[in-house]
Motif scaffolding. Structure first.
Motif, PDB file in Angstrom:
ATOM      1  N   PRO A  26      -3.819  -1.933 -13.717  1.00  0.00           N
ATOM      2  CA  PRO A  26      -3.373  -0.567 -14.071  1.00  0.00           C
ATOM      3  C   PRO A  26      -4.297   0.517 -13.523  1.00  0.00           C
ATOM      4  O   PRO A  26      -3.842   1.584 -13.113  1.00  0.00           O
ATOM      5  CB  PRO A  26      -3.384  -0.589 -15.609  1.00  0.00           C
ATOM      6  N   PHE A  27      -5.615   0.235 -13.503  1.00  0.00           N
ATOM      7  CA  PHE A  27      -6.565   1.233 -13.024  1.00  0.00           C
ATOM      8  C   PHE A  27      -6.475   1.386 -11.507  1.00  0.00           C
ATOM      9  O   PHE A  27      -6.715   2.472 -10.968  1.00  0.00           O
ATOM     10  CB  PHE A  27      -7.987   0.834 -13.437  1.00  0.00           C
ATOM     11  N   LEU A  28      -6.123   0.287 -10.794  1.00  0.00           N
ATOM     12  CA  LEU A  28      -5.995   0.358  -9.347  1.00  0.00           C
ATOM     13  C   LEU A  28      -4.687   1.024  -8.927  1.00  0.00           C
ATOM     14  O   LEU A  28      -4.655   1.817  -7.972  1.00  0.00           O
ATOM     15  CB  LEU A  28      -6.055  -1.056  -8.748  1.00  0.00           C
ATOM     16  N   MET A  29      -3.602   0.707  -9.640  1.00  0.00           N
ATOM     17  CA  MET A  29      -2.289   1.178  -9.229  1.00  0.00           C
ATOM     18  C   MET A  29      -2.002   2.608  -9.640  1.00  0.00           C
ATOM     19  O   MET A  29      -1.262   3.306  -8.936  1.00  0.00           O
ATOM     20  CB  MET A  29      -1.204   0.261  -9.798  1.00  0.00           C
ATOM     21  N   LYS A  30      -2.552   3.062 -10.745  1.00  0.00           N
ATOM     22  CA  LYS A  30      -2.184   4.389 -11.243  1.00  0.00           C
ATOM     23  C   LYS A  30      -2.460   5.508 -10.231  1.00  0.00           C
ATOM     24  O   LYS A  30      -1.573   6.326  -9.955  1.00  0.00           O
ATOM     25  CB  LYS A  30      -2.895   4.685 -12.561  1.00  0.00           C
ATOM     26  N   PRO A  31      -3.655   5.592  -9.634  1.00  0.00           N
ATOM     27  CA  PRO A  31      -3.854   6.672  -8.649  1.00  0.00           C
ATOM     28  C   PRO A  31      -2.962   6.537  -7.416  1.00  0.00           C
ATOM     29  O   PRO A  31      -2.547   7.545  -6.833  1.00  0.00           O
ATOM     30  CB  PRO A  31      -5.342   6.529  -8.277  1.00  0.00           C
ATOM     31  N   ILE A  32      -2.647   5.288  -7.035  1.00  0.00           N
ATOM     32  CA  ILE A  32      -1.755   5.090  -5.883  1.00  0.00           C
ATOM     33  C   ILE A  32      -0.347   5.573  -6.225  1.00  0.00           C
ATOM     34  O   ILE A  32       0.312   6.243  -5.417  1.00  0.00           O
ATOM     35  CB  ILE A  32      -1.737   3.602  -5.483  1.00  0.00           C
ATOM     36  N   ILE A  33       0.114   5.245  -7.438  1.00  0.00           N
ATOM     37  CA  ILE A  33       1.438   5.696  -7.875  1.00  0.00           C
ATOM     38  C   ILE A  33       1.488   7.219  -7.959  1.00  0.00           C
ATOM     39  O   ILE A  33       2.490   7.846  -7.579  1.00  0.00           O
ATOM     40  CB  ILE A  33       1.791   5.054  -9.231  1.00  0.00           C
ATOM     41  N   ASP A  34       0.411   7.824  -8.444  1.00  0.00           N
ATOM     42  CA  ASP A  34       0.375   9.280  -8.572  1.00  0.00           C
ATOM     43  C   ASP A  34       0.535   9.961  -7.211  1.00  0.00           C
ATOM     44  O   ASP A  34       1.131  11.036  -7.112  1.00  0.00           O
ATOM     45  CB  ASP A  34      -0.944   9.714  -9.221  1.00  0.00           C
ATOM     46  N   VAL A  35       0.010   9.330  -6.157  1.00  0.00           N
ATOM     47  CA  VAL A  35       0.057   9.945  -4.822  1.00  0.00           C
ATOM     48  C   VAL A  35       1.348   9.606  -4.086  1.00  0.00           C
ATOM     49  O   VAL A  35       1.991  10.478  -3.494  1.00  0.00           O
ATOM     50  CB  VAL A  35      -1.170   9.496  -3.995  1.00  0.00           C
ATOM     51  N   PHE A  36       1.753   8.332  -4.131  1.00  0.00           N
ATOM     52  CA  PHE A  36       2.861   7.867  -3.291  1.00  0.00           C
ATOM     53  C   PHE A  36       4.160   7.594  -4.055  1.00  0.00           C
ATOM     54  O   PHE A  36       5.188   7.284  -3.431  1.00  0.00           O
ATOM     55  CB  PHE A  36       2.443   6.598  -2.542  1.00  0.00           C
ATOM     56  N   GLY A  37       4.158   7.686  -5.376  1.00  0.00           N
ATOM     57  CA  GLY A  37       5.381   7.503  -6.133  1.00  0.00           C
ATOM     58  C   GLY A  37       5.702   6.039  -6.418  1.00  0.00           C
ATOM     59  O   GLY A  37       4.917   5.133  -6.123  1.00  0.00           O
ATOM     60  N   TYR A  38       6.908   5.816  -6.967  1.00  0.00           N
ATOM     61  CA  TYR A  38       7.266   4.480  -7.440  1.00  0.00           C
ATOM     62  C   TYR A  38       7.349   3.455  -6.317  1.00  0.00           C
ATOM     63  O   TYR A  38       7.146   2.257  -6.526  1.00  0.00           O
ATOM     64  CB  TYR A  38       8.600   4.541  -8.207  1.00  0.00           C
ATOM     65  N   ARG A  39       7.642   3.905  -5.093  1.00  0.00           N
ATOM     66  CA  ARG A  39       7.797   2.959  -3.978  1.00  0.00           C
ATOM     67  C   ARG A  39       6.505   2.216  -3.660  1.00  0.00           C
ATOM     68  O   ARG A  39       6.531   1.114  -3.093  1.00  0.00           O
ATOM     69  CB  ARG A  39       8.303   3.683  -2.735  1.00  0.00           C
ATOM     70  N   SER A  40       5.369   2.800  -4.021  1.00  0.00           N
ATOM     71  CA  SER A  40       4.090   2.146  -3.729  1.00  0.00           C
ATOM     72  C   SER A  40       3.969   0.804  -4.433  1.00  0.00           C
ATOM     73  O   SER A  40       3.303  -0.114  -3.930  1.00  0.00           O
ATOM     74  CB  SER A  40       2.927   3.054  -4.138  1.00  0.00           C
ATOM     75  N   VAL A  41       4.629   0.648  -5.587  1.00  0.00           N
ATOM     76  CA  VAL A  41       4.604  -0.621  -6.310  1.00  0.00           C
ATOM     77  C   VAL A  41       5.241  -1.727  -5.471  1.00  0.00           C
ATOM     78  O   VAL A  41       4.719  -2.855  -5.387  1.00  0.00           O
ATOM     79  CB  VAL A  41       5.336  -0.473  -7.658  1.00  0.00           C
ATOM     80  N   PHE A  42       6.339  -1.410  -4.810  1.00  0.00           N
ATOM     81  CA  PHE A  42       7.055  -2.428  -4.039  1.00  0.00           C
ATOM     82  C   PHE A  42       6.410  -2.658  -2.675  1.00  0.00           C
ATOM     83  O   PHE A  42       6.475  -3.769  -2.138  1.00  0.00           O
ATOM     84  CB  PHE A  42       8.522  -2.032  -3.924  1.00  0.00           C
ATOM     85  N   VAL A  43       5.757  -1.626  -2.119  1.00  0.00           N
ATOM     86  CA  VAL A  43       4.972  -1.839  -0.902  1.00  0.00           C
ATOM     87  C   VAL A  43       3.833  -2.812  -1.186  1.00  0.00           C
ATOM     88  O   VAL A  43       3.582  -3.753  -0.418  1.00  0.00           O
ATOM     89  CB  VAL A  43       4.423  -0.500  -0.371  1.00  0.00           C
ATOM     90  N   ALA A  44       3.142  -2.577  -2.316  1.00  0.00           N
ATOM     91  CA  ALA A  44       2.033  -3.464  -2.692  1.00  0.00           C
ATOM     92  C   ALA A  44       2.527  -4.887  -2.916  1.00  0.00           C
ATOM     93  O   ALA A  44       1.888  -5.859  -2.490  1.00  0.00           O
ATOM     94  CB  ALA A  44       1.345  -2.927  -3.942  1.00  0.00           C
ATOM     95  N   ALA A  45       3.681  -5.034  -3.580  1.00  0.00           N
ATOM     96  CA  ALA A  45       4.222  -6.366  -3.848  1.00  0.00           C
ATOM     97  C   ALA A  45       4.607  -7.085  -2.559  1.00  0.00           C
ATOM     98  O   ALA A  45       4.364  -8.286  -2.398  1.00  0.00           O
ATOM     99  CB  ALA A  45       5.430  -6.270  -4.781  1.00  0.00           C
ATOM    100  N   ALA A  46       5.212  -6.363  -1.607  1.00  0.00           N
ATOM    101  CA  ALA A  46       5.602  -6.967  -0.328  1.00  0.00           C
ATOM    102  C   ALA A  46       4.380  -7.404   0.471  1.00  0.00           C
ATOM    103  O   ALA A  46       4.346  -8.516   1.028  1.00  0.00           O
ATOM    104  CB  ALA A  46       6.440  -5.979   0.476  1.00  0.00           C
ATOM    105  N   LEU A  47       3.360  -6.546   0.534  1.00  0.00           N
ATOM    106  CA  LEU A  47       2.141  -6.898   1.257  1.00  0.00           C
ATOM    107  C   LEU A  47       1.438  -8.090   0.611  1.00  0.00           C
ATOM    108  O   LEU A  47       0.955  -8.998   1.313  1.00  0.00           O
ATOM    109  CB  LEU A  47       1.199  -5.696   1.315  1.00  0.00           C
ATOM    110  N   LEU A  48       1.386  -8.109  -0.714  1.00  0.00           N
ATOM    111  CA  LEU A  48       0.747  -9.218  -1.418  1.00  0.00           C
ATOM    112  C   LEU A  48       1.488 -10.522  -1.173  1.00  0.00           C
ATOM    113  O   LEU A  48       0.875 -11.570  -0.924  1.00  0.00           O
ATOM    114  CB  LEU A  48       0.693  -8.909  -2.919  1.00  0.00           C
ATOM    115  N   ALA A  49       2.817 -10.474  -1.234  1.00  0.00           N
ATOM    116  CA  ALA A  49       3.619 -11.685  -1.009  1.00  0.00           C
ATOM    117  C   ALA A  49       3.433 -12.206   0.409  1.00  0.00           C
ATOM    118  O   ALA A  49       3.286 -13.415   0.639  1.00  0.00           O
ATOM    119  CB  ALA A  49       5.085 -11.393  -1.282  1.00  0.00           C
ATOM    120  N   ALA A  50       3.439 -11.303   1.388  1.00  0.00           N
ATOM    121  CA  ALA A  50       3.265 -11.717   2.781  1.00  0.00           C
ATOM    122  C   ALA A  50       1.878 -12.313   3.004  1.00  0.00           C
ATOM    123  O   ALA A  50       1.727 -13.342   3.682  1.00  0.00           O
ATOM    124  CB  ALA A  50       3.487 -10.522   3.707  1.00  0.00           C
ATOM    125  N   ALA A  51       0.858 -11.664   2.435  1.00  0.00           N
ATOM    126  CA  ALA A  51      -0.509 -12.181   2.578  1.00  0.00           C
ATOM    127  C   ALA A  51      -0.653 -13.549   1.920  1.00  0.00           C
ATOM    128  O   ALA A  51      -1.286 -14.463   2.475  1.00  0.00           O
ATOM    129  CB  ALA A  51      -1.503 -11.192   1.971  1.00  0.00           C
TER     130      ALA A  51
END
Length: 473
Positions: free
Chosen positions: A160-185
C-alpha cells in the motif's frame, strides 16, 4: 546441451544452496502476483466505479477470486500431465494478458473478461508448492514450501505504501501496468531459472469435468460473496446458486463414472479428507478473524460501543501485524515439517489460532492485545497454509500432487468465503444506530463478541481432525 535442457534435467536439490535460494525467490515472486491481482484493484475501487459508471463494486471486488476457483481444477490436473513449470508459466502469461485487457478495457464487460484471465494467478500458489515438492528432496522441500507460501506477505506489508503515490500520479491504470509487468517478469524468471517437475502422470484432462467443477464452485462462491449486495432471494442470485449446485452435482455424477476425472473422488483417502476438513474450518476461522480486525480497526475507541481500535496510523499497524505473523508462521512450520512431519505444525498453528482468537474477546478494545493477537493469528494462518499443503501432498501419490495441491487451494478459499460471509451476517444482525457523524449503523459489542466466539469454535472443531491425523499417522 542448451540451458533449457539443463533446467529440464536438473537434479533435485537436497540441501540449502545459492541455487535453492534463487528458486525460492523466483517462486515467491510468482506468488506475489496472486496477492497483487486480488488486492491491488481494491485500492482503486472508487476510480474504477467512476470510470465505468457503475455501482457494482461487489463484482469488481470478487471477480478475480471467483475466476480463480474456475481455473484451479483445470490447471491443477493439467500440471500433473504436462508439468508444473510449464503450466505455471502459462498461468503467469494468462494473468499478464488479463492485466493488459483491464488496462485498455472500454467497458465493464471487457474489464471483467480481463479480471477472469487475471484470476488464473490464483493457481500460482498451489503450482509453486507442487513444483517445489518435486524438484527438492522432501526434507528441504517442506521448508521451502513454508517460505514460498508465506513470503509474499512481506510485500503485503509494504505494497500500500509503494502503490499509493504511484496511483496518485498515474491513476487506476497504474495498478494493471504493475500487475502486467510483475506477471511478465515472474514468467521470464520461472522460464529461466526453475527446472521442470520430473514426475508426470499419463492420461488426459477431463475438460468437461473441469468446467463443471470450476464453474459450479465459481457460481456458488459468487452467490455467497455477492448475495448480501444483490439480495439473497433475488431471481438472479437464486438462479446463480441453482446453476452452481447443479454443475457441482453433475461433476460429482460424472467423476464416479469416467476413467480419468478431474478429481478422483474414489481415490480421496481418509487422511486426505481429514486434512481437507481441518483446513476448511481453520481457514474460515483465521480469515474471518482477519476480516474482523479490519472492521474494528476503523472504529474509534471513544465512540462508546464497547470495542474499537481505530486511531490514525494505528490502523496500518493493526493490518501489518498479521502479515508479519504469516511470514514467521509459514517459515517456522515448513522448517519443523522437514524434521518431524507437517502434522505437528498444522495442529500447532490451529492451537495458536484458538488462543489468539479467544484472547481477542479482550483485544477488541485493547490496542496492545489486538496487535499481539493479530500477529498470533497471522502465525496461525502461515502455519496452517504451509502445513496443509505439505501434509496433503505427502499423503498423495507423486503423479497426483498437482491435483491435490489445487484441491487444498480451493478448500482454503471455500472456507474463507463461507465463514467470512457468516461472520458478516452476525455483524449485520447485531447492528445498532451509528454514532459516527454520518449516522451509519455499526455492530454492537455483543455482535463482535459473538463473531469472535464463532471463529474460536471453528478453530476448536478444526483441531479434532488435525489431532486424529497425528494419532493415526
Amino acid at each position: 546441451m542448451s540451458s533449457n535442457d539443463t533446467l529440464e534435467t536438473a537434479a533435485p536439490e537436497h540441501h540449502w544452496s545459492r541455487r535453492l535460494i534463487l528458486w525460492a525467490a523466483v517462486l515467491i515472486l510468482a506468488n506475489v502476483l496472486a496477492d497483487v491481482v486480488i488486492g491491488s484493484p481494491m485500492m482503486v475501487l472508487p476510480q474504477l466505479m467512476e470510470h465505468f459508471d457503475t455501482d457494482q463494486a461487489a463484482w469488481l471486488n470478487a471477480s478475480a477470486m471467483l475466476a480463480g476457483a474456475i481455473w484451479s481444477p483445470l490447471l491443477a490436473k493439467s500440471s500433473d500431465i504436462f508439468g508444473k513449470r510449464r503450466i505455471l508459466i502459462g498461468t503467469l502469461l494468462l494473468a499478464c494478458t488479463g492485466a493488459l485487457v483491464c488496462l485498455v478495457a472500454p467497458s465493464i464487460w471487457i474489464f471483467l473478461v480481463g479480471r477472469f484471465l487475471q484470476g488464473a494467478a490464483f493457481a500460482a500458489v498451489f503450482l509453486t508448492v507442487a513444483l517445489v515438492r518435486q524438484i527438492c528432496a522432501p526434507r528441504v522441500s517442506m521448508a521451502v514450501v513454508g517460505l514460498v507460501t508465506s513470503g509474499s506477505s512481506v510485500v503485503g506489508i509494504i505494497e500500500p505504501f509503494l502503490m499509493k503515490p504511484i496511483i496518485d500520479v498515474f491513476g487506476y491504470r497504474s495498478v494493471f501496468v504493475a500487475a502486467a509487468l510483475l506477471a511478465a517478469a515472474a514468467a521470464l524468471c520461472v522460464r529461466s531459472f526453475i527446472p521442470e517437475s520430473p514426475i508426470r502422470s499419463a492420461g488426459r484432462v477431463d475438460v468437461g469435468g473441469a468446467l463443471l467443477l470450476g464453474g459450479g464452485l465459481g457460481a456458488v462462491l459468487a452467490y455467497i460473496s455477492l448475495g448480501r449486495d444483490f439480495g439473497w432471494l433475488s431471481g438472479g442470485m437464486v438462479a446463480l446458486l441453482a446453476v452452481g449446485a447443479a454443475a457441482v452435482a453433475g461433476w460429482a455424477f460424472l467423476a464416479l463414472r469416467v476413467d480419468e476425472p478431474i478429481i478422483d473422488i474414489r481415490a480421496l483417502s481418509r487422511p486426505i479428507l481429514l486434512t481437507l476438513l481441518a483446513l476448511v474450518l481453520a481457514a474460515g476461522a483465521f480469515r474471518s478473524m482477519l476480516q474482523l480486525t479490519s472492521v474494528i480497526a476503523q472504529v474509534p475507541p471513544d465512540q462508546g460501543l464497547g470495542y474499537g481500535l481505530g486511531n490514525g496510523e494505528a490502523i496500518a499497524l493493526l493490518l501489518a501485524a498479521p502479515n508479519l505473523g504469516i511470514v514467521i508462521g509459514g517459515v517456522c512450520a515448513g522448517w519443523i515439517a522437514g524434521r518431524i512431519g507437517p502434522g505437528f505444525p498444522l495442529l500447532g498453528g490451529i492451537l495458536i489460532g484458538t488462543v489468539a482468537t479467544f484472547a481477542m474477546l479482550a483485544g477488541v478494545s485493547m490496542f496492545p492485545m489486538a496487535i499481539a493477537c493479530g500477529a498470533m493469528l497471522g502465525m496461525a494462518a502461515g502455519a496452517i497454509g504451509a502445513s496443509g499443503y505439505n501434509l496433503a501432498i505427502s499423503i498423495e501419490a507423486p503423479e497426483r500432487q498437482g491435483t491435490i495441491a489445487g484441491l487444498v487451494s480451493v478448500v482454503l478459499a471455500l472456507g474463507s468465503v463461507v465463514f467470512n460471509f457468516a461472520g458478516g451476517e452476525v455483524l449485520k444482525a447485531t447492528q445498532v444506530p451509528g454514532t459516527f457523524a454520518d449516522g451509519a449503523p455499526v455492530s454492537s459489542a455483543t455482535g463482535v463478541h459473538l463473531y469472535v466466539a464463532m471463529a474460536g469454535v471453528l478453530f476448536v472443531l478444526a483441531a479434532v481432525p488435525a489431532a486424529m491425523l497425528l494419532r493415526n499417522r
